[in-house]
Design a protein around this motif. Structure first.
Motif, PDB file in Angstrom:
ATOM      1  N   ARG A  50      98.503   4.441  -5.374  1.00 10.46           N
ATOM      2  CA  ARG A  50      99.384   5.514  -4.895  1.00 10.46           C
ATOM      3  C   ARG A  50      98.549   6.578  -4.201  1.00 10.46           C
ATOM      4  NH1 ARG A  50     101.750   7.940 -10.444  1.00 10.46           N
ATOM      5  NH2 ARG A  50     102.895   9.235  -8.951  1.00 10.46           N
ATOM      6  N   PHE A  51      99.217   7.413  -3.399  1.00  9.80           N
ATOM      7  CA  PHE A  51      98.544   8.493  -2.672  1.00  9.80           C
ATOM      8  C   PHE A  51      99.529   9.632  -2.504  1.00  9.80           C
ATOM      9  CE2 PHE A  51     100.452   5.701   0.468  1.00  9.80           C
ATOM     10  CZ  PHE A  51     101.086   6.573   1.331  1.00  9.80           C
ATOM     11  N   ALA A  52      99.008  10.818  -2.165  1.00 13.16           N
ATOM     12  CA  ALA A  52      99.834  12.009  -1.964  1.00 13.16           C
ATOM     13  C   ALA A  52      99.014  13.028  -1.197  1.00 13.16           C
ATOM     14  CB  ALA A  52     100.312  12.576  -3.297  1.00 13.16           C
ATOM     15  N   CYS A  53      99.703  14.068  -0.733  1.00 10.81           N
ATOM     16  CA  CYS A  53      99.052  15.171  -0.030  1.00 10.81           C
ATOM     17  C   CYS A  53      99.312  16.456  -0.801  1.00 10.81           C
ATOM     18  CB  CYS A  53      99.594  15.293   1.404  1.00 10.81           C
ATOM     19  SG  CYS A  53      98.787  16.593   2.380  1.00 10.81           S
ATOM     20  N   VAL A  54      98.253  17.193  -1.109  1.00 10.66           N
ATOM     21  CA  VAL A  54      98.325  18.438  -1.869  1.00 10.66           C
ATOM     22  C   VAL A  54      97.977  19.589  -0.929  1.00 10.66           C
ATOM     23  CG1 VAL A  54      97.402  19.729  -3.822  1.00 10.66           C
ATOM     24  CG2 VAL A  54      97.699  17.247  -3.998  1.00 10.66           C
ATOM     25  N   SER A  56     100.188  20.892   1.458  1.00 10.75           N
ATOM     26  CA  SER A  56     101.012  20.910   2.661  1.00 10.75           C
ATOM     27  C   SER A  56     102.177  19.949   2.478  1.00 10.75           C
ATOM     28  CB  SER A  56     100.197  20.518   3.897  1.00 10.75           C
ATOM     29  OG  SER A  56     101.027  20.474   5.038  1.00 10.75           O
ATOM     30  N   ASN A  57     103.316  20.331   3.090  1.00 13.72           N
ATOM     31  CA  ASN A  57     104.513  19.495   3.036  1.00 13.72           C
ATOM     32  C   ASN A  57     104.700  18.647   4.287  1.00 13.72           C
ATOM     33  OD1 ASN A  57     105.256  20.519   0.492  1.00 13.72           O
ATOM     34  ND2 ASN A  57     106.235  22.308   1.445  1.00 13.72           N
ATOM     35  N   LEU A  58     103.831  18.788   5.268  1.00 14.94           N
ATOM     36  CA  LEU A  58     103.938  17.988   6.483  1.00 14.94           C
ATOM     37  C   LEU A  58     103.592  16.534   6.210  1.00 14.94           C
ATOM     38  CD1 LEU A  58     102.416  20.111   9.402  1.00 14.94           C
ATOM     39  CD2 LEU A  58     104.803  19.511   9.034  1.00 14.94           C
ATOM     40  N   PRO A  59     104.152  15.602   6.988  1.00 12.62           N
ATOM     41  CA  PRO A  59     103.720  14.205   6.873  1.00 12.62           C
ATOM     42  C   PRO A  59     102.235  14.069   7.202  1.00 12.62           C
ATOM     43  CG  PRO A  59     105.786  14.355   8.077  1.00 12.62           C
ATOM     44  CD  PRO A  59     105.294  15.759   7.907  1.00 12.62           C
ATOM     45  N   ILE A  60     101.617  13.074   6.621  1.00 10.76           N
ATOM     46  CA  ILE A  60     100.178  12.899   6.789  1.00 10.76           C
ATOM     47  C   ILE A  60      99.824  12.684   8.251  1.00 10.76           C
ATOM     48  CG2 ILE A  60      98.259  11.353   6.238  1.00 10.76           C
ATOM     49  CD1 ILE A  60      99.417  10.975   3.492  1.00 10.76           C
ATOM     50  N   GLU A 104      94.089  19.810  -6.510  1.00  5.97           N
ATOM     51  CA  GLU A 104      94.606  21.180  -6.582  1.00  5.97           C
ATOM     52  C   GLU A 104      93.479  22.192  -6.682  1.00  5.97           C
ATOM     53  OE1 GLU A 104      97.203  21.079  -9.912  1.00  5.97           O
ATOM     54  OE2 GLU A 104      98.878  20.131  -8.811  1.00  5.97           O
ATOM     55  N   VAL A 105      92.404  21.855  -7.384  1.00  3.12           N
ATOM     56  CA  VAL A 105      91.255  22.760  -7.479  1.00  3.12           C
ATOM     57  C   VAL A 105      90.640  22.977  -6.105  1.00  3.12           C
ATOM     58  CG1 VAL A 105      88.910  22.980  -8.396  1.00  3.12           C
ATOM     59  CG2 VAL A 105      90.768  22.251  -9.899  1.00  3.12           C
ATOM     60  N   ILE A 106      90.434  21.913  -5.344  1.00  2.00           N
ATOM     61  CA  ILE A 106      89.824  22.032  -4.017  1.00  2.00           C
ATOM     62  C   ILE A 106      90.743  22.791  -3.070  1.00  2.00           C
ATOM     63  CG2 ILE A 106      88.998  20.714  -2.026  1.00  2.00           C
ATOM     64  CD1 ILE A 106      88.131  18.526  -3.931  1.00  2.00           C
ATOM     65  N   SER A 107      92.050  22.515  -3.134  1.00  2.00           N
ATOM     66  CA  SER A 107      92.988  23.195  -2.244  1.00  2.00           C
ATOM     67  C   SER A 107      93.008  24.697  -2.502  1.00  2.00           C
ATOM     68  CB  SER A 107      94.386  22.597  -2.415  1.00  2.00           C
ATOM     69  OG  SER A 107      95.315  23.224  -1.556  1.00  2.00           O
ATOM     70  N   ARG A 108      92.976  25.116  -3.769  1.00  2.00           N
ATOM     71  CA  ARG A 108      92.970  26.545  -4.082  1.00  2.00           C
ATOM     72  C   ARG A 108      91.619  27.179  -3.762  1.00  2.00           C
ATOM     73  NH1 ARG A 108      95.476  24.754  -8.931  1.00  2.00           N
ATOM     74  NH2 ARG A 108      93.461  25.057  -9.972  1.00  2.00           N
ATOM     75  N   LEU A 109      90.549  26.434  -3.983  1.00  2.00           N
ATOM     76  CA  LEU A 109      89.212  26.989  -3.776  1.00  2.00           C
ATOM     77  C   LEU A 109      88.927  27.245  -2.300  1.00  2.00           C
ATOM     78  CD1 LEU A 109      86.420  27.746  -4.984  1.00  2.00           C
ATOM     79  CD2 LEU A 109      85.770  25.344  -4.691  1.00  2.00           C
ATOM     80  N   LEU A 110      89.307  26.311  -1.426  1.00  2.00           N
ATOM     81  CA  LEU A 110      88.975  26.406  -0.006  1.00  2.00           C
ATOM     82  C   LEU A 110      90.165  26.755   0.874  1.00  2.00           C
ATOM     83  CD1 LEU A 110      86.651  23.260   0.230  1.00  2.00           C
ATOM     84  CD2 LEU A 110      85.966  25.648  -0.092  1.00  2.00           C
ATOM     85  N   GLY A 111      91.380  26.643   0.358  1.00  2.00           N
ATOM     86  CA  GLY A 111      92.571  26.919   1.164  1.00  2.00           C
ATOM     87  C   GLY A 111      92.856  25.837   2.193  1.00  2.00           C
ATOM     88  N   VAL A 112      92.588  24.592   1.854  1.00  2.00           N
ATOM     89  CA  VAL A 112      92.746  23.476   2.786  1.00  2.00           C
ATOM     90  C   VAL A 112      93.679  22.430   2.177  1.00  2.00           C
ATOM     91  CG1 VAL A 112      90.478  23.830   3.820  1.00  2.00           C
ATOM     92  CG2 VAL A 112      90.703  22.328   1.836  1.00  2.00           C
ATOM     93  N   PRO A 113      94.330  21.602   3.014  1.00  2.00           N
ATOM     94  CA  PRO A 113      95.122  20.488   2.481  1.00  2.00           C
ATOM     95  C   PRO A 113      94.218  19.340   2.058  1.00  2.00           C
ATOM     96  CG  PRO A 113      95.259  20.513   4.865  1.00  2.00           C
ATOM     97  CD  PRO A 113      94.475  21.735   4.474  1.00  2.00           C
ATOM     98  N   VAL A 114      94.668  18.606   1.048  1.00  2.00           N
ATOM     99  CA  VAL A 114      93.873  17.514   0.476  1.00  2.00           C
ATOM    100  C   VAL A 114      94.770  16.295   0.335  1.00  2.00           C
ATOM    101  CG1 VAL A 114      92.419  16.763  -1.440  1.00  2.00           C
ATOM    102  CG2 VAL A 114      92.487  19.186  -0.804  1.00  2.00           C
ATOM    103  N   VAL A 115      94.297  15.163   0.841  1.00  2.00           N
ATOM    104  CA  VAL A 115      94.967  13.883   0.644  1.00  2.00           C
ATOM    105  C   VAL A 115      94.209  13.130  -0.441  1.00  2.00           C
ATOM    106  CG1 VAL A 115      95.605  11.674   1.677  1.00  2.00           C
ATOM    107  CG2 VAL A 115      95.818  13.780   3.000  1.00  2.00           C
ATOM    108  N   VAL A 116      94.925  12.706  -1.473  1.00  2.00           N
ATOM    109  CA  VAL A 116      94.322  12.046  -2.617  1.00  2.00           C
ATOM    110  C   VAL A 116      94.939  10.660  -2.755  1.00  2.00           C
ATOM    111  CG1 VAL A 116      95.996  13.152  -4.156  1.00  2.00           C
ATOM    112  CG2 VAL A 116      93.899  12.192  -5.099  1.00  2.00           C
ATOM    113  N   ALA A 117      94.109   9.660  -3.100  1.00  4.29           N
ATOM    114  CA  ALA A 117      94.558   8.279  -3.254  1.00  4.29           C
ATOM    115  C   ALA A 117      93.848   7.640  -4.439  1.00  4.29           C
ATOM    116  CB  ALA A 117      94.284   7.477  -1.988  1.00  4.29           C
TER     117      ALA A 117
END
Length: 380
Positions: A50-54, A56-60, A104-117
């Protein structure tokens, strides 16, 4: 047993890498790059769980096309790729929670979107399980309200601050894994053998291609290296067990062993110096200082160091002895000490004997050997 692995690499255009291509690999989606005009997709999706984007709500596809277009330079860094090892003791649901927490840690720390798989080949019976996670995050700050990327995250580009951030990410992943491990499973550590104080040689990470070759029975360079290190560790472990069995009461620490080896080395050096000095005893060169109290006895040209366990046969009477007692009762057989040409005083025992003195000693030895027969009889 769970192991720790957390690797972060930049996705650089100068090395021919593309963030869209890597996203297609970790997600299995069919993605198109506007910069290269090519479409990327993973050939097989057998291990993509499985995968997801943390963040941002935009499509990958739309999100990362914007991230790619925001980079104008030909040697830009389009993103960063983090690979982590997941413990096999946990279920896939627990492993997924670990990955999302890290994203979620990386997204809050740097303010960037993260794709996780999450990847795991649990369904392939011919291969051992290899659960691991991929995280790809952008190098620019994401504005969710404006749906656009802003300035670069320069903190990761500078060595002084980037190393601190990378270390904090690695520490956070260590805490997440240890918090999710079942009871009784040993904890993982991000520290290397040197930093943790372990006297071990680190293994080499095989990677995907080398691991596939090793599974097919084809040895690789890193695989051979790891096998040699494993063999050395087994030998060292058996040796330690034998030492503990032979001397369990006084198990020496590493510092004591080093000190003992140092003393043995100094003793060997002293023996070598004594052996080098022995040919000079009969005829030393001029202006050469003679060190006393280094030898105790001689036998047929061999030097015996103080405290050693060599041959202790009786010494011949015609060989001189250093540090012997001074002549008494008017004995004039010992000539006085003389000094060389401006050099230090040389003991008389080290000077060559004259011809008359050699003849006198020989005659005395002959007379002692042919004395009265009564001296040869045992006492009554």
């Amino acid at each position: 047993m769970a192991n720790y692995h957390c690797q972060i690499r930049p996705i650089q255009r100068s090395k021919g890498r593309s963030v869209i291509q890597l996203l297609g690999y970790i997600t299995g989606l069919k993605l198109r790059s506007t910069r290269t005009g090519r479409t990327y997709r993973r050939r097989t999706r057998g291990d993509v769980v499985r995968f997801a984007c943390v963040g941002s709500n935009l499509p990958i596809q739309d999100l990362w096309q914007k991230a790619e277009s925001a980079e104008r330079r030909k040697n830009s860094i389009e993103g960063r790729h983090q690979i982590v090892a997941l413990p096999r003791e946990n279920s896939q649901e627990e492993q997924w929670k670990m990955l999302v927490a890290m994203a979620e840690v990386i997204s809050r720390l740097l303010g960037v979107p993260v794709v996780v798989a999450l990847h795991d080949n649990a369904g392939e019976l011919d291969k051992p399980r290899n659960p691991h996670g991929h995280l790809i995050f952008a190098t620019r700050v994401w504005n969710e309200r404006g749906q656009s990327f802003g300035g670069k995250t320069r903190a990761l580009d500078v060595a002084t601050t980037g190393s601190v951030i990378i270390e904090s990410i690695r520490k956070k992943w260590e805490d997440i894994v240890n918090a999710g491990l079942p009871a009784g499973v040993p904890k993982v550590s991000r520290l290397s053998h040197t930093r943790a104080g372990r006297n071990r040689i680190p293994r080499r990470h095989l990677g995907e291609r080398a691991t596939e070759l090793e599974r097919k029975g084809i040895p690789t360079r890193y695989g051979n290296f790891n096998r040699r290190i494993d063999k050395l560790d087994r030998i060292a472990e058996r040796r330690m067990k034998v030492e503990n069995q032979l001397n369990p009461a006084s198990i020496l620490s590493r510092a004591d062993r080093q000190r003992e080896l140092g003393l043995q080395r100094e003793l060997a050096i002293a023996d070598a110096l004594i052996a080098d000095l022995s040919p000079m005893r009969r005829n030393p060169p001029a202006n050469t200082p003679v060190v006393a109290n280094q030898t105790k006895q001689f036998d047929t040209g061999k030097t015996v160091g103080a405290g050693s366990e060599r041959n202790e046969s009786p010494q011949p009477s015609n060989l001189p002895i250093i540090d012997q007692a001074p002549p008494q009762n008017g004995d004039k057989t010992q000539p006085p000490e003389v000094s060389g040409d401006g050099g230090p005083a040389i003991p008389s025992q080290l000077l060559p004997l004259s011809l008359e003195e050699e003849l006198r000693l020989a005659s005395e030895a002959l007379d002692g050997a042919t004395g009265p027969e009564k001296d040869l009889l045992p006492p009554l």
